[in-house]
Scaffold this active site. Structure first.
Site, short mmCIF file in Angstrom:
data_model
loop_
_atom_site.label_atom_id
_atom_site.label_comp_id
_atom_site.label_asym_id
_atom_site.label_seq_id
_atom_site.Cartn_x
_atom_site.Cartn_y
_atom_site.Cartn_z
N ASP A 378 -56.14 -30.15 -1.11
CA ASP A 378 -56.40 -29.08 -2.07
C ASP A 378 -57.86 -29.19 -2.49
O ASP A 378 -58.44 -30.28 -2.45
CB ASP A 378 -55.48 -29.26 -3.29
N ASP A 577 -53.43 -32.48 -6.69
CA ASP A 577 -53.44 -33.07 -8.03
C ASP A 577 -52.05 -33.08 -8.66
O ASP A 577 -51.88 -33.53 -9.78
CB ASP A 577 -54.43 -32.35 -8.95
N ASP A 581 -49.87 -27.91 -6.90
CA ASP A 581 -49.67 -28.30 -5.50
C ASP A 581 -48.28 -28.88 -5.26
O ASP A 581 -47.97 -29.31 -4.14
CB ASP A 581 -50.72 -29.34 -5.09
#
Length: 684
Positions: A378, A577, A581
């Protein structure tokens, strides 16, 4: 079925099963010995020391007096041997009888079954020879039973000691926990045990004290040393509204905080639980040992009986010779080395990970990690810091960069917008004195207007400039260049004239590029996934060295992107994180959560990197590969050992005492081989 966390046997989760609940997790046990070992490892190790000592103090004289009788008749000498060996058999060896009883209750068999059967056979036969010499003629094997129990107890003691060293990570974490908390109740300040703190309690933390539980700062300002939890060496500034983590150290000011997480919910307790579960969890590779062990015991007893009957009836050997082969097969076949092969390596591997801030939730994730060939990162909060920072200050007039920054920070002083806060923060970092504006207006979606010392300050985007009839055409090329780098351009105008430009961007974390380069060297494909626009995604990917990326992906579509890659036959890891996600972390073959213990990260990530350092991603893969290598080595030696020596014992070439020594040494060899992982540095 549950698995005994001590010996690895499967146990039925019935109402009457032996079980214990520790920090909200229930564990099931095959025997009282395993239960005691789990709950009171120090006491169990102490008892094992005494029993091992008893075995050798009585077992060695049994062997000596058996070889060189000191009493005048064989009967009296055998009585002496009986007196020496019996306490060893039924005091030091009682644990094996209990283990056998619980195994039979569970309709299973374990290594205790083999030990109890083998030593009992030797002791009972020797007792019959002693008290009924006219019926049973031959030698006694009291020394065999006593020394077998002694050597096996010694092997178990050594296993406990080395396992204890491997589990130091959990103990060190538990030692971080503060003992007392200073709470305010009914207007009074009370010092109470930290276990009695409740959610919502107001707690006072003085300089130099450990913060007792997780919470939010209500009053005060201080810096907090979070090194023991996050690995961050620089103390973190805390003010009203800041979150604080239990077991971290308050450095300078006094803080008043409200408890938000207590007991098993605190970050420290969650970390401890993760390490414990990882060390008790089973890897898929363990199924090999499980399947073998389930058939192993009955097959071994069958081979032992065949050896006994074969030598006596077919080979024409004396009963004592045939019986010796029977006992040797039972002893050499004890599958303790086989049972330890995987859990010993997992205990050390996960402990090593914990030391380095890599929390691996269990053997399953440890095994998957070494197969990873594609890693998705990410962008925001993972590759980047997740908050805007000033990257460029350029002058478009005769003002200096510091003057531009001062005027911009003055205009944004009363703003709550993240971009404005970034400018104020940059000015403060550069020790620039920021004045309060005399007039301030936030223009949503455009920027801000302010007045200071007779100057009209405009700070915002092109739309704000156009609305105030200020042309930006002359500097469009400069602005476009900054925007191509993924930066947000904020234009400063003073009294309707362009004065400067400030570029703000979400900057890369310190070690992002280094981590990506390391993964590429390892042959891992690296992909970036972000909800940001194509231009920003391309800029960040270029900076960090990632060739393939997906931009403008909504949180709910991230999991679909992971699934699509999996359908291409890739073993995919997702690094995020742990908040937006979460679906992608769950969909991936292994989810790697960044950050120090958000609830979602702990729940969805198979691996949690508490130091927020992306270099721990390649480190976790290296640790997985090394641990799997140790497991395979252990399984090879355990299988080879049993396969090679059972026939040797069955054909009468292995004395039962030597079989016991060999069996104990095999277990120690497997654990010692696993312990070499402690010297491995996954970050090199």
């Amino acid at each position: 079925m549950a698995k005994d966390p001590v010996c690895g046997m499967y146990v039925q989760e019935t109402e009457h099963a032996l079980k214990a609940t520790v920090r909200s997790t229930t564990y099931y046990f095959c025997s009282e010995t395993c239960l005691r070992t789990f709950l009171r490892p120090e006491i169990e190790v102490r008892n094992l020391k005494y029993l091992t000592l008893l075995s050798f103090v009585l077992g060695i004289p049994t062997m000596i007096f058996g070889l060189w009788p000191i009493l005048p008749t064989m009967f009296t000498n055998n009585l002496l041997l009986f007196a020496l060996a019996t306490p060893v058999q039924f005091i030091a060896g009682w644990r094996f009888y209990k283990g056998t009883y619980h195994a039979i209750k569970a309709r299973s068999a374990n290594m205790d079954t083999l030990i109890a059967t083998g030593t009992s056979a030797a002791w009972f036969y020797s007792t019959l020879v002693t008290f009924f010499p006219s019926v049973f003629r031959g030698e006694t094997y009291f020394d065999t039973s006593a020394l077998i129990i002694g050597f096996i107890s010694l092997g178990k003691l050594l296993e406990h000691l080395v396992k204890g060293k491997a589990s130091d990570a959990v103990r060190k974490l538990l030692d971080l926990k503060p003992r007392m908390a200073r709470v305010i109740r009914d207007g009074k300040e009370l010092e109470i045990p930290v276990e009695q703190v409740e959610v919502g309690d107001i707690i006072v933390v003085k300089p130099g004290e450990k913060i007792p539980v997780d919470g939010i700062v209500m009053e005060g300002h201080s810096s907090v040393d979070e090194k023991m939890i996050t690995g961050e060496s620089i103390p973190v500034e805390k003010k009203v509204g800041s979150e604080v983590i239990g077991a971290t150290v308050n450095m300078t000011g006094s803080l008043t905080m409200k408890a938000t997480k207590v007991g098993a919910d605190t970050t420290l307790a969650q970390i401890v639980k993760l390490v414990e579960e990882a060390q008790a969890a089973r890897a898929p590779i363990e199924r090999i040992a499980d399947v073998v062990a389930s058939y192993f015991v009955p097959i071994v007893i069958g081979i032992a009986l065949l050896a006994l009957l074969g030598w006596y009836f077919i080979g024409g050997k004396p009963f004592t010779y045939a019986f010796t082969a029977f006992v040797a097969v039972l002893i050499i076949a004890c599958p303790c080395a086989l049972g330890l092969a995987t859990p010993a390596a997992i205990v050390v591997g996960t402990g090593k990970g914990a030391e380095n801030g890599i929390l691996i939730k269990g053997g399953e994730h440890l095994e998957k990690a070494h197969k990873i060939r594609t890693i998705i990162f990410d962008k925001t909060g993972t590759l980047t810091k997740g908050e805007p920072s000033v990257t460029d200050v350029k002058t478009l007039s005769d003002l200096t960069q510091n003057e531009i920054l001062k005027l911009a920070a003055t205009a944004e002083k009363r703003s709550e917008h993240p971009l404005g806060e970034a400018i104020v923060r940059k000015a403060e970092e550069m020790k620039i004195e920021i004045s309060k504006p005399e007039d301030f207006e936030a223009v949503p979606g455009h920027g801000v207007k302010a007045r200071h010392q007779g100057k009209e300050i405009l700070l915002g985007n092109r739309r704000l400039m156009a609305e105030n009839h200020i042309s930006t055409q002359e500097f469009e090329q400069e602005f476009a260049k900054l925007e191509a780098e993924g930066k947000t351009v904020m234009i400063l105008a003073i009294n309707k004239k362009l004065a400067g430009v400030i570029a703000v961007a979400d900057t890369l974390k310190e070690h992002s590029k280094e981590a990506i380069n390391e993964l590429k060297k390892m042959g891992v494909e690296v992909i970036m996934l972000t909800g940001d626009n194509q231009r920003t995604a391309k800029a960040i990917a270029s900076q960090v060295g990632i060739d393939r990326f997906f931009a403008e992906v909504l949180p709910q579509d991230k999991a679909a992107t992971v699934k699509k890659l999996q359908e291409e036959g890739k073993v995919v890891a997702m690094v995020g994180d742990g908040i937006n996600d979460a679906p992608a972390l769950a969909q991936a073959n292994i989810g790697i959560a960044i950050g120090s213990g958000t609830d979602v990260a702990i729940e969805t990530g198979g691996v949690v990197l508490i130091k927020d350092d992306l270099r721990d991603v390649p480190a976790s893969i290296k640790l997985s590969k090394k641990t799997m290598s140790k497991i395979k080595q252990n399984l090879f030696w355990a299988f080879a050992y049993n396969t090679a020596l059972i026939p040797v014992a069955a054909f009468g070439f292995l004395n039962p005492i030597l079989a016991a020594i060999a069996m104990a040494l095999s277990s120690v060899t497997v654990v010692t081989n696993s312990l070499t992982l402690k010297r491995f540095n996954p970050k090199l």
